[in-house]
Design a protein around this motif. Structure first.
Motif, PDB file in Angstrom:
ATOM      1  N   PRO A 261       0.818  -1.223   0.000  1.00  0.00           N
ATOM      2  CA  PRO A 261       0.000   0.000   0.000  1.00  0.00           C
ATOM      3  C   PRO A 261       0.848   1.268   0.000  1.00  0.00           C
ATOM      4  CG  PRO A 261      -0.820  -1.585   1.603  1.00  0.00           C
ATOM      5  CD  PRO A 261       0.494  -2.119   1.123  1.00  0.00           C
ATOM      6  N   LYS A 262       0.349   2.291  -0.669  1.00  0.00           N
ATOM      7  CA  LYS A 262       1.069   3.562  -0.725  1.00  0.00           C
ATOM      8  C   LYS A 262       1.262   4.152   0.665  1.00  0.00           C
ATOM      9  CE  LYS A 262      -0.411   4.821  -5.395  1.00  0.00           C
ATOM     10  NZ  LYS A 262      -1.133   5.812  -6.226  1.00  0.00           N
ATOM     11  N   ALA A 263       0.333   3.856   1.567  1.00  0.00           N
ATOM     12  CA  ALA A 263       0.395   4.423   2.922  1.00  0.00           C
ATOM     13  C   ALA A 263       1.230   3.588   3.882  1.00  0.00           C
ATOM     14  CB  ALA A 263      -1.017   4.577   3.479  1.00  0.00           C
ATOM     15  N   SER A 264       1.870   2.523   3.402  1.00  0.00           N
ATOM     16  CA  SER A 264       2.660   1.672   4.291  1.00  0.00           C
ATOM     17  C   SER A 264       3.771   2.466   4.975  1.00  0.00           C
ATOM     18  CB  SER A 264       3.283   0.518   3.499  1.00  0.00           C
ATOM     19  OG  SER A 264       4.211  -0.192   4.300  1.00  0.00           O
ATOM     20  N   ASP A 265       3.887   2.298   6.290  1.00  0.00           N
ATOM     21  CA  ASP A 265       4.939   2.977   7.055  1.00  0.00           C
ATOM     22  C   ASP A 265       6.331   2.561   6.592  1.00  0.00           C
ATOM     23  OD1 ASP A 265       3.099   4.342   8.628  1.00  0.00           O
ATOM     24  OD2 ASP A 265       3.064   2.798  10.189  1.00  0.00           O
ATOM     25  N   LEU A 266       6.452   1.365   6.050  1.00  0.00           N
ATOM     26  CA  LEU A 266       7.762   0.885   5.616  1.00  0.00           C
ATOM     27  C   LEU A 266       8.352   1.757   4.513  1.00  0.00           C
ATOM     28  CD1 LEU A 266       7.045  -2.956   5.542  1.00  0.00           C
ATOM     29  CD2 LEU A 266       8.491  -1.735   7.189  1.00  0.00           C
ATOM     30  N   ARG A 267       7.495   2.383   3.723  1.00  0.00           N
ATOM     31  CA  ARG A 267       7.959   3.247   2.632  1.00  0.00           C
ATOM     32  C   ARG A 267       8.710   4.478   3.145  1.00  0.00           C
ATOM     33  NH1 ARG A 267       5.735   2.361  -2.481  1.00  0.00           N
ATOM     34  NH2 ARG A 267       3.965   0.906  -2.590  1.00  0.00           N
ATOM     35  N   THR A 268       8.475   4.844   4.392  1.00  0.00           N
ATOM     36  CA  THR A 268       9.046   6.082   4.931  1.00  0.00           C
ATOM     37  C   THR A 268      10.444   5.896   5.511  1.00  0.00           C
ATOM     38  OG1 THR A 268       8.147   5.751   7.184  1.00  0.00           O
ATOM     39  CG2 THR A 268       6.697   6.786   5.543  1.00  0.00           C
TER      40      THR A 268
END
Length: 311
Positions: A261-268
């Protein structure tokens, strides 16, 4: 006999089926099954994107045999198939090299900070902006699951002069001896490893195998690799461990929800190196899986024993 092929299968593999008599082949690139397909199909060839839940399978009145051209099988309700005498097979050997090589790639990218290096060069900076890395040589790799892929990871890691330990209560001592791997308990492995790499199927036993409790035991500064199934790792617990730097970095090819998902915390996070479920995504792996899946169908049609049956 109506055979339905979903997703990607190589033409040379499917050509084998075209030589069979009394067989009607249908290709479909729509990943999920519609009502007509469910009613008419006797043999189904799929990959992991086709989800066969109990509810879906209950509508498939004629299906006798399912083959998934994958090593994983958590996309199929095996218990329903078992109760309803639907034979299921998979292709666990097809992606052995492909998945193992990807795991090593994730290790190298994490330990050498390649994401930071790419960011730096895109910003017209140089290595002064990149953290100094480490070598794999001399490090301890802890492998969770010393099966087909895990054992190949062990072989490759030893080529980098890593010390390899593994946790796998289902493999005999001969497997550990064959691959020159030291047997270890799960908690012991987490405490002693510089890198921990997961190579297990997703089952009720392995779901959230890396959770808060396991992370409490893991050695500070460890790198975590997950190239098997997303549900093996509790992503929220992993996120907290990465933020606190209890874990130095994570290399992830799989996720609880895919696409991620675009909102995944892992992306940050800067200390996560992610790929898009590429473990079996090579020409060689897809070709081998297609061939092995079709060979299983041919054996089934000839009333011969089918290898690698799950049900």
């Amino acid at each position: 006999m109506n055979i339905l092929i979903k997703d990607v299968y190589t033409p040379d593999a499917l050509a084998l089926l075209q030589t069979k008599e009394n067989v009607n082949l249908t290709r479909s690139y729509n990943i999920q099954l519609n009502e007509a397909e469910l009613e008419e199909t006797d043999i189904l060839l799929i990959r992991s994107r086709t989800k066969l839940s109990k509810e879906v399978l209950a509508k498939a009145k004629k299906i006798e045999f399912i083959v998934t051209a994958t090593s994983g099988y958590d996309h199929i309700d095996l218990e329903y198939c078992r109760q309803n005498q639907i034979k299921v097979a998979h292709t666990p050997d097809a992606n052995r090299d492909s998945a193992a090589e990807l795991a090593i790639m994730l290790m190298l990218n994490c330990i050498r900070h390649s994401r930071d290096a790419l960011t730096s060069i895109k910003a017209n900076n140089w290595r002064q902006e990149v953290p100094r890395g480490h070598t794999l040589s001399g490090k301890t790799l802890g492998i969770i699951g010393l099966g087909r892929v895990g054992s190949r990871v062990a072989e490759l890691a030893q080529g980098f002069k890593m010390k390899v330990t593994a946790f796998d209560p289902y493999q005999p001592d001969e497997q550990f001896q064959t691959y020159h791997v030291e047997r270890s308990g799960y908690t012991e492995l987490l405490k002693q490893s510089d890198i921990v790499s997961y190579h297990v199927p997703l089952t009720e036993e392995t779901r959230y195998m890396l959770n808060d409790r396991a992370l409490a035991s893991i050695s500070k500064g460890t790198i975590v690799i997950n190239a098997c199934r997303g549900g093996v790792v509790d992503e929220q617990a992993l996120y907290q461990a990465l933020v606190s730097r209890k874990i130095a970095a994570a290399g992830l090819d799989v996720f609880e929800q895919e696409p991620l998902p675009k909102a995944s915390d892992l992306r940050t996070l800067p200390n996560v190196f992610m790929t898009t479920h590429l473990g079996a995504y090579t020409y060689e792996s897809i070709s081998a899986a297609s061939r092995q899946a079709v060979q299983a169908v041919c054996l089934f049609l000839e009333n011969k024993e089918v290898p690698c049956c799950l049900v």
